[in-house]
Design a protein around this motif. Structure first.
Motif, PDB file in Angstrom:
ATOM      1  N   ASP A   1      -6.960  -8.045 -27.470  1.00 52.80           N
ATOM      2  CA  ASP A   1      -7.865  -7.531 -25.862  1.00 52.80           C
ATOM      3  C   ASP A   1      -7.532  -9.410 -25.070  1.00 52.80           C
ATOM      4  OD1 ASP A   1      -9.303  -5.989 -27.470  1.00 52.80           O
ATOM      5  OD2 ASP A   1     -10.515  -7.007 -28.319  1.00 52.80           O
ATOM      6  N   GLY A   2      -6.701 -10.273 -25.639  1.00 55.76           N
ATOM      7  CA  GLY A   2      -6.063 -11.372 -24.543  1.00 55.76           C
ATOM      8  C   GLY A   2      -6.779 -12.469 -25.354  1.00 55.76           C
ATOM      9  N   LEU A   3      -6.481 -13.407 -24.870  1.00 55.87           N
ATOM     10  CA  LEU A   3      -6.215 -14.484 -25.080  1.00 55.87           C
ATOM     11  C   LEU A   3      -7.798 -15.026 -24.849  1.00 55.87           C
ATOM     12  CD1 LEU A   3      -4.670 -16.841 -25.422  1.00 55.87           C
ATOM     13  CD2 LEU A   3      -4.275 -17.524 -23.595  1.00 55.87           C
ATOM     14  N   GLU A   4      -8.090 -16.335 -26.231  1.00 57.10           N
ATOM     15  CA  GLU A   4      -9.657 -16.669 -26.052  1.00 57.10           C
ATOM     16  C   GLU A   4      -9.658 -17.983 -25.921  1.00 57.10           C
ATOM     17  OE1 GLU A   4     -13.728 -16.650 -28.296  1.00 57.10           O
ATOM     18  OE2 GLU A   4     -12.521 -16.489 -29.562  1.00 57.10           O
ATOM     19  N   ILE A   5      -9.863 -19.239 -25.089  1.00 59.00           N
ATOM     20  CA  ILE A   5     -10.292 -20.302 -24.819  1.00 59.00           C
ATOM     21  C   ILE A   5     -11.670 -20.908 -25.080  1.00 59.00           C
ATOM     22  CG2 ILE A   5      -9.417 -23.107 -23.519  1.00 59.00           C
ATOM     23  CD1 ILE A   5      -7.624 -20.271 -21.662  1.00 59.00           C
TER      24      ILE A   5
END
Length: 278
Positions: free
Chosen positions: A58-62
């Motif tokens: 789904d993407g990048l979690e920061i």
């Protein structure tokens, strides 16, 4: 700076403990620089143990507690995560936009930079440009998401409710796969950003393959506008005039509003030319 009004520091991630006179503490680089005469307690996120960065389909979690140093290391061109995600190049470009001492580089956090909401905050620039959404935890167990571009509402102001904290920032996979263009200007070498613009090509998100332009640093809050591929320089200038009224340009010792407006138009046109279809 000594904060002689502080009576207690509590290690917690629970917004339910928040009360008037409290402040969330992450890196603390801004909080301890400016101090306070009203705070009584610090709710310390330092031991939260949140994974700094997590990449999924789904993407990048920061995590909000991810430090600038950790984020910069993730942006290494040798990181396998960079493959097929050209927009991750922005990580280092934005991190290098800090006027950063050793302390700031290693203690300042992504979430703290966004919550501080300074116009020149490069983590606001990065996450807003990549359609980032903030996951917010609030008292009573509430959880909501809000685009970073809407979370930051002005110079030092946000849409955070009393007691809310930023848990993480979510950068969608589609944005990470986009081609980007970055431009930044300062009045002095290595000075604070006076203008910072990021363009993102929208090949799969716009019918004509236009771009999404995000204006920060020159404005009091992030401004985003979608620019169709058919736009020429005049069309883009007109769109910027419509999207950014004169009073929205920031005014401080790092740049006069007129200069910021002129440089915004200049850099936006450079980005349009770089990202236009060939």
């Amino acid at each position: 700076m000594d904060m002689n009004t502080i009576e207690e520091r509590i290690r917690t991630t629970d917004p339910g403990l928040w009360r008037e006179g409290d402040a969330w503490l992450a890196g603390g680089t801004v909080l301890f620089s400016y101090g306070s005469q009203t705070l009584r307690r610090l709710l310390d996120l330092g031991s939260a143990g949140w994974t700094p960065l997590a990449l999924t389909e789904d993407g990048l979690e920061i995590a909000a507690t991810c430090t600038i140093a950790e984020l910069y290391a993730y942006g290494d061109p040798a990181n396998p995560a960079r493959a097929g995600r050209p927009a991750l190049e922005l990580i280092r470009q934005c991190c290098e936009s800090f006027v950063a001492s050793f302390k700031i580089w290693n203690m300042s956090t992504v979430g703290g930079n966004i919550a501080t909401a300074l116009p020149a905050g490069p983590m606001v620039s990065l996450t807003a440009a990549l359609d980032g959404e903030a996951v917010l935890w609030g008292p009573g167990g509430s959880v909501r998401t809000l685009p970073v571009a809407d979370l930051v509402t002005g110079d030092g102001t946000t849409a955070l409710a009393p007691g809310e904290l930023i848990r993480s920032l979510q950068l969608p996979a589609a944005a990470l796969a986009s081609r980007t263009a970055f431009r930044r200007l300062s009045l002095s070498n290595l000075g604070r950003s006076g203008v910072l613009l990021i363009g993102r090509h929208l090949p799969g998100e716009a019918p004509d393959g236009g771009m999404r332009l995000t204006v920060t640093a020159s404005t009091k809050r992030p401004v985003r506008l979608d620019v169709p591929a058919a736009y020429d320089a005049g069309d883009l200038a007109a769109a910027l005039e419509a999207a950014i009224p004169p009073e929205l340009y920031h005014d401080d010792l790092h740049g006069h509003p007129r200069w910021r407006r002129d440089m915004t138009h200049l850099l936006a046109e450079q980005i349009r030319r770089e990202l236009r279809p060939h």
